[in-house]
Write an enzyme that holds these catalytic residues in place. Structure first.
Site, PDB file in Angstrom:
ATOM      1  N   LYS A 180       0.825  -1.208   0.000  1.00 31.64           N
ATOM      2  CA  LYS A 180       0.000   0.000   0.000  1.00 31.64           C
ATOM      3  C   LYS A 180       0.864   1.266   0.000  1.00 31.64           C
ATOM      4  CE  LYS A 180      -2.119  -1.097   3.882  1.00 31.64           C
ATOM      5  NZ  LYS A 180      -1.642  -2.482   4.207  1.00 31.64           N
ATOM      6  N   ARG A 230      -9.810   1.161   8.551  1.00 34.01           N
ATOM      7  CA  ARG A 230      -9.443  -0.221   8.854  1.00 34.01           C
ATOM      8  C   ARG A 230     -10.533  -0.937   9.629  1.00 34.01           C
ATOM      9  NH1 ARG A 230      -3.584   0.312   8.475  1.00 34.01           N
ATOM     10  NH2 ARG A 230      -2.542  -1.609   9.017  1.00 34.01           N
ATOM     11  N   ARG A 261      11.788  -7.145   5.538  1.00 35.46           N
ATOM     12  CA  ARG A 261      11.678  -5.682   5.411  1.00 35.46           C
ATOM     13  C   ARG A 261      12.495  -4.981   6.485  1.00 35.46           C
ATOM     14  NH1 ARG A 261       5.826  -2.804   5.196  1.00 35.46           N
ATOM     15  NH2 ARG A 261       5.612  -3.234   7.430  1.00 35.46           N
ATOM     16  N   ARG A 304      11.006  -3.527  11.785  1.00 34.91           N
ATOM     17  CA  ARG A 304       9.939  -2.828  12.513  1.00 34.91           C
ATOM     18  C   ARG A 304       9.436  -3.756  13.614  1.00 34.91           C
ATOM     19  NH1 ARG A 304       5.243  -0.387   8.708  1.00 34.91           N
ATOM     20  NH2 ARG A 304       3.886  -1.627  10.041  1.00 34.91           N
ATOM     21  N   ARG A 349      -1.357  -9.441  13.116  1.00 33.74           N
ATOM     22  CA  ARG A 349      -1.843  -8.377  12.214  1.00 33.74           C
ATOM     23  C   ARG A 349      -2.711  -8.966  11.112  1.00 33.74           C
ATOM     24  NH1 ARG A 349       3.692  -5.910  10.716  1.00 33.74           N
ATOM     25  NH2 ARG A 349       2.607  -4.594   9.214  1.00 33.74           N
TER      26      ARG A 349
END
Ligand code: ADP
Ligand code: ZN
Length: 209
Positions: free
Chosen positions: A9, A84, A123, A155, A166
Site C-alpha cells: 500500500k 481499517r 523488510r 519494525r 496483524r
C-alpha cells in the site's frame, strides 16, 4: 489503499499520490512519526502497534479529520491504512462529505499470506526517519538509511508472531470494510499485488480510468 499488511500500500500509494499530485495520508506512518517525536498520541498508539492490534478508532479518526480539514487536502488526497474498521469507514463518510467531495475508488491489493510473511520478515526500516530500505541495501555489509544515514531495523511489528496477529486483525476487522464498500456501490478495484512494483502500478492505473 487497502489490503493486508505488507501488500504494498505504501509503495504503490506513494507512486499514485505523486502521479496525481495529491497528499498521501498514511495513518501508520503518522503514528510512527508521532512515536519517534515522543508525542502523547505516539505514546498512546505505540503499545497497540507493537502488539499488532489496531489503535482505538477515536484516536485515528481525530488524526484523519485534522488531515482532511487542512488546505493541502482541498484538491484531493490518497488514504493509506485508513479506514481499517467499519466504524472508521462510517465516520470517514461524514468527513468526506464535509470536504464537499466523494471518494473515487478503493484500491484493494491482493497478496497471499505466505507472500506477506516472506515480505515482512525481510523488510527493514530506518529507526530515525522511518524510510523503507530498498531491497538492494539488505544485501550489503553495513546497511544505512539512504535518506538520513540512520540505522536500519526490523519494525517491531514485523516480527513473525506479530505479523500473524496483524493478519488475524486484518481478516476480522478490515476485510469487512471491503464488503461494506462493495455493498455500498463503491468502485473497488481488486489488484494483484505480486510482480514488479511498476507492473502493479500499471494495473492500478488501468483500473482507475
Ligand atoms: P501495515 O498496513 O503494514 O500493517 P501500517 O503502517 O499501515 O502497516 O500500520 C501499522 C499499525 O498502525 C497497525 O497495525 C495499527 O496498530 C496502526 N494503525 C494504522 N492505521 C490504523 C487505523 N486506521 N486504525 C487503527 N490502527 C491503525
Ligand atoms: Zn533515515
Amino acid at each position: 489503499m487497502m489490503g493486508p499488511p505488507g501488500a504494498g500500500k505504501g509503495t504503490q500509494g506513494e507512486l499514485l499520490a505523486s502521479r496525481f499530485n495529491v497528499p498521501r495520508y498514511a495513518t501508520g506512518d503518522i503514528l510512527r512519526a508521532a512515536d519517534r517525536e515522543g508525542t502523547e498520541l505516539g505514546q498512546a498508539a505505540r503499545k497497540y502497534m507493537d502488539a499488532g492490534e489496531l489503535v482505538p478508532d477515536e484516536l485515528i479518526i481525530e488524526l484523519v479529520g485534522e488531515a482532511l480539514g487542512a488546505p493541502a487536502a482541498m484538491d484531493g488526497y490518497l488514504l493509506d491504512g485508513f479506514p481499517r474498521t467499519v466504524a472508521q469507514a462510517v465516520r470517514l463518510e461524514a468527513l468526506v462529505r464535509n470536504t464537499g467531495r466523494d471518494l473515487d475508488a478503493v484500491v484493494n491489493l491482493v497478496v497471499s499470506d505466505d507472500e506477506i510473511v516472506r515480505r515482512l520478515s525481510s523488510r527493514r526500516v530506518c529507526s530515525d526517519c522511518g524510510t523503507l530500505a530498498p531491497t538492494e541495501t539488505l544485501r550489503t555489509e553495513c546497511p544505512e538509511c539512504p535518506a538520513c544515514g540512520g540505522e536500519l531495523i526490523t519494525r517491531p511489528d514485523d516480527r513473525p508472531e506479530t505479523v500473524r496477529r496483524r493478519l488475524e486483525v486484518y481478516r476480522e476487522q478490515t476485510e469487512p470494510v471491503l464488503a461494506w464498500y462493495r455493498e455500498s456501490g463503491m468502485k473497488v478495484l481488486d489488484i494483484r499485488g505480486t510482480g514488479d512494483v511498476e507492473c502493479v502500478q500499471v494495473r492500478i492505473l488501468a483500473g482507475l480510468v
